[in-house]
Design a protein around this motif. Structure first.
Motif, PDB file in Angstrom:
ATOM      1  N   GLN A  68      13.516  34.333 -10.675  1.00  0.00           N
ATOM      2  CA  GLN A  68      13.838  33.250 -11.586  1.00  0.00           C
ATOM      3  C   GLN A  68      14.632  32.258 -10.731  1.00  0.00           C
ATOM      4  O   GLN A  68      15.483  32.662  -9.931  1.00  0.00           O
ATOM      5  N   GLU A  69      14.344  31.003 -10.885  1.00  0.00           N
ATOM      6  CA  GLU A  69      15.019  29.984 -10.074  1.00  0.00           C
ATOM      7  C   GLU A  69      16.537  30.078 -10.265  1.00  0.00           C
ATOM      8  O   GLU A  69      17.026  30.040 -11.396  1.00  0.00           O
ATOM      9  N   PRO A  70      17.280  30.234  -9.170  1.00  0.00           N
ATOM     10  CA  PRO A  70      18.742  30.312  -9.312  1.00  0.00           C
ATOM     11  C   PRO A  70      19.323  28.969  -9.749  1.00  0.00           C
ATOM     12  O   PRO A  70      18.684  27.929  -9.604  1.00  0.00           O
ATOM     13  N   GLY A  71      20.574  28.995 -10.299  1.00  0.00           N
ATOM     14  CA  GLY A  71      21.221  27.762 -10.741  1.00  0.00           C
ATOM     15  C   GLY A  71      21.381  26.787  -9.590  1.00  0.00           C
ATOM     16  O   GLY A  71      21.151  27.138  -8.433  1.00  0.00           O
ATOM     17  N   ASN A  72      21.811  25.585  -9.913  1.00  0.00           N
ATOM     18  CA  ASN A  72      21.945  24.568  -8.872  1.00  0.00           C
ATOM     19  C   ASN A  72      23.330  24.455  -8.234  1.00  0.00           C
ATOM     20  O   ASN A  72      23.685  23.416  -7.693  1.00  0.00           O
TER      21      ASN A  72
END
Length: 225
Positions: free
Chosen positions: A147-151
């Motif tokens: 899952q795309e990690p936070g920014n």
DNA sequence: GCGACAG
DNA sequence: ATCTTGTCGC
């Protein structure tokens, strides 16, 4: 003992067979000895040419101050084939390793560790044949889902292959693509992430690999003229 | 068969 | 990976 010559005249098919053999020897047990020096390895080359420039930079850990470096130039025959990167780059890296006056306690390779279809990314491959602790830090995914990690800096997400965690997707810098960290050999999953995190400066790429990349690029510009 | 595919 | 300056966005 495996020497650079061992890789000569190896076919892709034989390479895959070797990976399946080596897979049984992978050791992701956390390193218990202290890390005082960490190395970064990378290679560079001119498109369409067989000459490659390999280099390794050694820095004090965790201060990230360069202590030593070595670079070599040689030719390669093995082509780049996704999944078989080690067979193209490891021979040259072995020579750079030999030329190193100060061997690091752990080495970071530009590519994956166990986050590989057969768990044999370049970092794992190098670590196994040299019985050396290694970590893989790649710029893009080879295999696995996440899952795309936070920014935010150091936001992270596990990289899975089926139910097994094979690495960690780490945002080293806001607004920049994450890097893929995975154990190479003789280092744990959490430990590899911990170490890479401490190697991050103001750039997306951790210092060891970033400096190695700069080194080999300078050597290439020098060497190709 | 089709799409994916480290550097 | 490499070829390559300026430029848009956070």
């Amino acid at each position: 003992m495996i020497t650079p010559e061992f890789y000569d005249n190896l076919t892709p098919s034989e390479a895959v067979a070797l990976q399946k053999e080596l897979r049984e020897k992978i050791d992701c047990t956390p390193l218990t000895t202290p890390v005082r020096y960490i190395g970064g390895a990378d290679i560079s080359f001119n498109k369409f040419e067989t000459t490659v420039y390999a280099g390794i930079v050694v820095l004090k850990y965790p201060e990230m101050v360069v202590q030593a470096h070595a670079s070599v130039t040689c030719t390669v025959q093995f082509p780049y084939i996704s999944g078989l990167l080690a067979f193209r780059e490891v021979p040259a890296l072995l020579k750079a390793w030999d030329a190193l006056t100060l061997k690091p306690d752990i080495l970071v390779l530009d590519g994956h560790g166990i986050a590989h279809p057969r768990r044999l990314g370049i970092a794992t491959h190098f670590g196994l044949i040299m019985n050396q602790p290694t970590i893989g830090c790649a710029k893009t995914r080879l295999t696995g889902v996440y899952q795309e990690p936070g920014n935010h800096r150091f936001d992270q997400a596990p990289l899975f292959d089926k139910q097994e965690q094979i690495g960690t997707v780490l945002r080293t810098k806001p607004n920049c693509n994450p890097v893929f960290v995975s154990p190479g050999n003789r280092v744990g999953m959490d430990q590899s992430l911990e170490i890479i995190t401490r190697c991050c400066g103001k750039y997306r790429i951790p210092e060891p690999t970033r400096l190695a990349h700069m080194l080999v690029n300078q050597e290439r510009v020098k060497g190709s003229r």
